[in-house]
Write a protein that holds these residues in place. Structure first.
Motif, PDB file in Angstrom:
ATOM      1  N   THR A 672       0.839  -1.204   0.000  1.00 30.42           N
ATOM      2  CA  THR A 672       0.000   0.000   0.000  1.00 30.42           C
ATOM      3  C   THR A 672       0.866   1.242   0.000  1.00 30.42           C
ATOM      4  N   LEU A 673       0.322   2.281  -0.603  1.00 35.14           N
ATOM      5  CA  LEU A 673       0.968   3.593  -0.574  1.00 35.14           C
ATOM      6  C   LEU A 673       0.413   4.467   0.541  1.00 35.14           C
ATOM      7  N   ASP A 674      -0.539   3.944   1.282  1.00 40.33           N
ATOM      8  CA  ASP A 674      -1.163   4.701   2.370  1.00 40.33           C
ATOM      9  C   ASP A 674      -0.248   4.650   3.592  1.00 40.33           C
ATOM     10  N   PRO A 675       0.335   5.766   4.013  1.00 35.76           N
ATOM     11  CA  PRO A 675       1.275   5.729   5.146  1.00 35.76           C
ATOM     12  C   PRO A 675       0.616   5.412   6.477  1.00 35.76           C
ATOM     13  N   SER A 676      -0.695   5.500   6.577  1.00 40.83           N
ATOM     14  CA  SER A 676      -1.365   5.216   7.841  1.00 40.83           C
ATOM     15  C   SER A 676      -1.585   3.721   8.064  1.00 40.83           C
ATOM     16  N   GLU A 677      -1.433   2.910   7.012  1.00 40.11           N
ATOM     17  CA  GLU A 677      -1.601   1.469   7.164  1.00 40.11           C
ATOM     18  C   GLU A 677      -0.320   0.837   7.693  1.00 40.11           C
ATOM     19  N   ARG A 678      -0.480  -0.233   8.478  1.00 44.18           N
ATOM     20  CA  ARG A 678       0.654  -0.872   9.130  1.00 44.18           C
ATOM     21  C   ARG A 678       1.214  -2.061   8.347  1.00 44.18           C
ATOM     22  N   THR A 679       0.589  -2.443   7.259  1.00 46.67           N
ATOM     23  CA  THR A 679       1.016  -3.630   6.522  1.00 46.67           C
ATOM     24  C   THR A 679       2.314  -3.339   5.785  1.00 46.67           C
ATOM     25  N   ARG A 680       3.394  -3.889   6.296  1.00 48.87           N
ATOM     26  CA  ARG A 680       4.714  -3.622   5.739  1.00 48.87           C
ATOM     27  C   ARG A 680       5.594  -4.861   5.873  1.00 48.87           C
ATOM     28  N   GLY A 681       6.720  -4.855   5.151  1.00 52.07           N
ATOM     29  CA  GLY A 681       7.782  -5.812   5.382  1.00 52.07           C
ATOM     30  C   GLY A 681       7.588  -7.146   4.693  1.00 52.07           C
ATOM     31  N   ALA A 719      -3.750  -6.948   3.262  1.00 52.81           N
ATOM     32  CA  ALA A 719      -3.323  -5.938   2.300  1.00 52.81           C
ATOM     33  C   ALA A 719      -4.426  -4.896   2.167  1.00 52.81           C
ATOM     34  N   TYR A 720      -4.059  -3.626   2.327  1.00 51.14           N
ATOM     35  CA  TYR A 720      -5.012  -2.517   2.221  1.00 51.14           C
ATOM     36  C   TYR A 720      -4.494  -1.526   1.171  1.00 51.14           C
ATOM     37  N   PRO A 721      -4.596  -1.879  -0.111  1.00 47.79           N
ATOM     38  CA  PRO A 721      -4.101  -0.952  -1.127  1.00 47.79           C
ATOM     39  C   PRO A 721      -4.831   0.381  -1.060  1.00 47.79           C
ATOM     40  N   SER A 722      -4.100   1.425  -1.397  1.00 44.50           N
ATOM     41  CA  SER A 722      -4.710   2.754  -1.393  1.00 44.50           C
ATOM     42  C   SER A 722      -5.473   3.028  -2.684  1.00 44.50           C
ATOM     43  N   ARG A 723      -5.124   2.315  -3.741  1.00 47.26           N
ATOM     44  CA  ARG A 723      -5.718   2.577  -5.057  1.00 47.26           C
ATOM     45  C   ARG A 723      -6.808   1.560  -5.365  1.00 47.26           C
ATOM     46  N   THR A 724      -7.859   2.044  -6.004  1.00 44.05           N
ATOM     47  CA  THR A 724      -8.984   1.170  -6.327  1.00 44.05           C
ATOM     48  C   THR A 724      -8.685   0.240  -7.487  1.00 44.05           C
ATOM     49  N   ASP A 725      -7.609   0.503  -8.249  1.00 43.06           N
ATOM     50  CA  ASP A 725      -7.259  -0.396  -9.358  1.00 43.06           C
ATOM     51  C   ASP A 725      -6.261  -1.470  -8.931  1.00 43.06           C
ATOM     52  N   ALA A 726      -6.042  -1.632  -7.635  1.00 40.75           N
ATOM     53  CA  ALA A 726      -5.149  -2.684  -7.146  1.00 40.75           C
ATOM     54  C   ALA A 726      -5.921  -3.995  -7.093  1.00 40.75           C
ATOM     55  N   ALA A 727      -6.172  -4.575  -8.247  1.00 44.57           N
ATOM     56  CA  ALA A 727      -6.971  -5.790  -8.346  1.00 44.57           C
ATOM     57  C   ALA A 727      -6.386  -6.784  -9.341  1.00 44.57           C
ATOM     58  N   GLY A 728      -5.166  -6.520  -9.819  1.00 40.40           N
ATOM     59  CA  GLY A 728      -4.576  -7.361 -10.835  1.00 40.40           C
ATOM     60  C   GLY A 728      -3.712  -8.480 -10.274  1.00 40.40           C
ATOM     61  N   LEU A 729      -3.237  -9.349 -11.182  1.00 39.40           N
ATOM     62  CA  LEU A 729      -2.392 -10.489 -10.857  1.00 39.40           C
ATOM     63  C   LEU A 729      -1.172 -10.476 -11.773  1.00 39.40           C
ATOM     64  N   ARG A 730      -0.063 -11.015 -11.268  1.00 37.67           N
ATOM     65  CA  ARG A 730       1.124 -11.151 -12.105  1.00 37.67           C
ATOM     66  C   ARG A 730       2.009 -12.257 -11.545  1.00 37.67           C
ATOM     67  N   LEU A 731       2.591 -13.033 -12.465  1.00 38.19           N
ATOM     68  CA  LEU A 731       3.535 -14.079 -12.109  1.00 38.19           C
ATOM     69  C   LEU A 731       4.957 -13.567 -12.257  1.00 38.19           C
ATOM     70  N   TYR A 732       5.811 -13.975 -11.331  1.00 37.26           N
ATOM     71  CA  TYR A 732       7.241 -13.732 -11.437  1.00 37.26           C
ATOM     72  C   TYR A 732       7.932 -15.093 -11.321  1.00 37.26           C
ATOM     73  N   ALA A 733       8.791 -15.408 -12.270  1.00 35.13           N
ATOM     74  CA  ALA A 733       9.518 -16.672 -12.202  1.00 35.13           C
ATOM     75  C   ALA A 733      10.794 -16.569 -13.016  1.00 35.13           C
TER      76      ALA A 733
END
Length: 752
Positions: A672-681, A719-733
């Motif tokens: 998240t880009l929201d600085p008030s949320e604690r989800t980090r690390g 996870a508490y994304p700040s943006r409403t378009d945070a709904a996608g998926l992606r693979l990394y390999a």
């Protein structure tokens, strides 16, 4: 005779609450409009919402949520009472209050207790109610008679009067005398310059920064304040007038009418929808699951007065299929003499007649120790929903003084075996760390101690704390062709408590010695089920009668600040129940229950035999925040799946498997880009897969994410994304990886 005609010459203020909608209410004497404060008006993660209204005494009534709803009237707008005082109001309380610092939950007040100024009308513990005044430099309190308390979930008319000249304070419940107090004749009410507050104590106790205590919870209608004391006959006329407005009979209400409507939170983009949650407000661990007459029942720690830890009740949900749930009113509430300070965690068992019995931790700070084990039975075992429960009037078990640490005695877990019942209770041993104390009974009410069920070294494992909470013992079956098969092994799960304790679920696999009522672990070092950060805690469990599975229920903590919880109106939620098995190599198998398939709505993608790059091209058009994802990926390097991802990758939560390190986990550095949320690390733990393909089963339910790695470990996170378009998926390999199978499904809600 109307109230206006009775009190018009001396009426200070009156709120009919007949608007029925919106966030403004008109005070009818002055004509001034006053704003109704309501937490969900902030619109933090859903569109702003107005306060709730419902039918009242002939018109509309305002709903107070127990922690945020209130009305503030500047002191300069209201004149002070002089010769006397009458407060008249219709209320239907939804819950009572713990009355922090001895302060009642307030209907209306303009007071300063320390300076002995002003007045307050409020409700105390268990329905006692009070008029409190500043008189002649002292603070005076009149409480109702013991048989005149305010009932829950129904309308009552309250009236309180002060006649200074005669020196009388009087209370009336539904037109009848309910309490009296004489003071010196000629007493005068000391004026208070403070603002007048409706629904909130203007000297409330403070809890958790954002939260003020001592709020009224329930419905309110026809509030008036007069500058003189009405007579008993006039009070009776007010009550009769209210009856006349509603056709001669007080409107009927039941406990179900006071269940928070889930639609209040349905558009909150962070609130889980296919997991078990409260209707609203605060939830902690689910517990006491059982199956009875074709239905599953589950209870949970619940504060109906707001999204914060306080004054615990037992919430209650019921299901026909372990996937879709229905809300019921709280099953257990704090009661005088039994558990006045809270109903804490416990479990369920079936009695000798096959009827369910609840065992719970009874909180009573007047006792030493302050935690005892209580028992409750359904009022009607034939009720298909078992909506009402009656408590045994005294505890069935109290910790005796000895080695165990007093006030660390809670969370009974009970099961039946060979014609008797066994109970484990979380406890601590002085100088020896945590334990579960074992007891046996032939009748569920008389319990014989058997000593510590299991112990572990506090020197070697200090993260197990000084006491154990929530002990759970379950048989650990193997997977058979036709269903679970006995393995001869059990699993003991506990939650550590105390200095140095980790807030996780730890477990041992071992042998249960029923004759000695002892557990003998196969391994000294406790193990973790989940590698998330404080999101897979609060264990409870059951053996599922239809299938023989051992099922584990957990809480997924929210990890948010009190300010965010305040604005959103809810906190925490349950994890998906998981099935526990013993794998062929003697280790633990963990997987979400198969019933989640009943929540599937639509297959969004089903592909295989592709490179990660080719798979990502197809994933580019897939988006959702309520998803089930099944991925099988073959490769020798690091692999990861990003969920809740923005198109530019500025926000994403990444679930990963690093084969070289033998590690799995979640990377929340860009959650998240929201600085008030604690989800980090980054949170991670060991899991060696060898040559196995990565088999990842992921559940994304808005802010709640659960990932199961090869059926051996899980990672639960938030996870508490700040943006409403945070709904996608992606693979990394890494190069050479092959996506053998990738299925993404859209999920539906668990509560309709």
């Amino acid at each position: 005779m109307t109230m206006h005609r009775i009190g018009a010459p001396d009426e200070i203020a009156r709120w009919p609450f007949d608007e029925g909608e919106g966030d403004l209410t008109r005070e009818s004497v002055s004509g001034e409009l006053h704003r109704i404060a309501f937490a969900l008006a902030a619109g933090r993660s859903q569109p702003p919402q107005p306060p709730r209204w419902r039918p009242g005494i002939g018109g509309a009534a305002l709903v107070f949520d127990g922690y945020s709803t209130h009305i503030r009237v500047p002191g300069a707008q209201l004149r002070q009472p002089s010769g006397g005082l009458t407060i008249s109001v219709w209320v239907a309380p939804g819950t009572y209050d713990l009355c922090a610092e001895g302060r009642p939950s307030t209907i209306v007040n303009r007071h300063d207790r320390q300076r002995a100024e002003g007045y307050l009308l409020g409700i105390g513990r268990h329905g006692a109610w009070t008029l409190q005044l500043g008189l002649a430099g002292g603070w005076t309190e009149l409480w109702c008679e013991p048989d005149a308390s305010v009932p829950l979930n129904t309308w009552s008319h309250l009236a309180a009067t002060f006649d200074g000249e005669a020196g009388r304070l009087r209370l009336y419940l539904n037109g009848a005398p309910a309490g009296s107090l004489d003071v010196p004749a000629g007493s005068a009410l000391t004026p208070c310059p403070a603002d007048l507050l409706i629904g909130r104590n203007n000297q409330a106790a403070v809890l958790a920064e954002a939260f003020l205590m001592n709020h009224f919870d329930g419905w309110m209608d026809e509030l008036s304040i007069l500058d003189r004391a009405l007579s008993a006959a006039q009070i009776g006329a007010l009550y009769d007038e209210g009856l006349a407005r509603c056709g001669g009979t007080v409107p009927k209400a039941t406990a179900r009418d006071f269940i928070l409507p889930r639609e209040m939170f349905s558009r909150d983009r962070h609130r889980p929808q296919f997991h078990v949650t409260t209707p609203g407000h605060w939830m902690n661990e689910p517990h006491a699951p059982f199956y009875y007459e074709g239905r599953y029942h589950l209870f949970y720690q619940f504060n109906p007065k707001g999204p914060f830890f306080h004054y615990l009740h037992w919430g209650h949900v019921v299901s026909d299929d372990l996937a879709h749930w229905r809300d019921l009113p709280p099953a257990l509430r704090p009661e005088p003499d039994i558990d006045p300070d809270g109903v804490w965690s416990g479990s369920a068992a079936l009695d000798g007649n096959g009827h369910p019995v609840l065992f719970y931790t009874a909180g009573n700070n007047a006792h030493v120790p302050n935690q005892e084990i209580g028992l409750a039975r359904p009022r009607d075992a034939a009720d298909p929903e078992l909506a009402e429960w009656a408590k045994r009037p005294a505890p069935v078990l109290t910790l005796e003084r000895g080695e165990a640490v007093l006030d660390e005695f809670r969370d009974p877990f009970v099961w039946r075996e060979d014609g008797r019942w066994v109970m484990l209770v979380g406890a601590g041993l002085a100088g020896r760390g945590g334990t579960a104390l074992a007891y046996v009974s032939e009748d569920l009410e008389s319990w014989t101690p058997c000593g510590p069920f299991c112990e572990s070294s506090p020197e070697l494992y200090p993260y197990l704390g000084t006491a154990w909470e929530l002990p759970v013992l379950l048989p650990l079956p193997r997977k058979g062709e036709s269903g679970p098969e006995p393995s001869g092994k059990h699993i003991l799960l506990i939650s550590p408590w105390g200095p140095g304790a980790r807030s996780d679920i730890f477990y041992w696999i071992g042998r249960y010695d029923a004759e000695r009522v002892r557990f003998e672990p196969d391994h000294a070092e406790p193990r973790l089920v989940d590698y998330g950060d404080f999101h897979f805690t609060g264990p409870s469990g059951m053996v599922d009668p239809p299938t023989g599975r051992s099922l584990l229920f957990t809480i997924a903590q929210g990890e948010r600040t009190p300010e965010i919880d305040y604005d959103c109106g809810w906190s925490h939620g349950a994890g998906i129940p998981v099935s526990l098995t013993l794998l062929e190599d003697g280790t633990l198998g963990v997987a979400p229950i198969a019933e989640i398939a009943r929540l599937r709505e639509e297959v969004l993608i089903d592909i295989g035999g592709l490179s990660p790059e080719a798979a990502n091209k197809q994933l580019a058009d897939i988006a959702g925040d309520m998803l089930e994802i099944e991925l099988t990926l073959r490769g020798s390097g690091r692999a990861a799946l990003a969920v809740r991802r923005t198109p530019d990758g500025a926000e994403e939560t990444v679930l990963f498997c690093d084969r070289a390190k033998g590690e799995i986990g979640v990377d929340r550095t860009r959650t998240t880009l929201d600085p008030s949320e604690r989800t980090r690390g980054i949170q991670s733990g060991p899991l060696a897969l060898g040559d196995e393909p990565l088999s990842l089963h992921v559940l994304v339910d808005r802010s709640l994410i659960e990932a199961y790695f090869n059926g051996r470990r899980c990672v639960t996170t938030r996870a508490y994304p700040s943006r409403t378009d945070a709904a996608g998926l992606r693979l990394y390999a890494e190069d050479g990886a092959i996506v053998e199978r990738l299925i993404v499904r859209r999920m539906g809600g668990a509560f309709g």
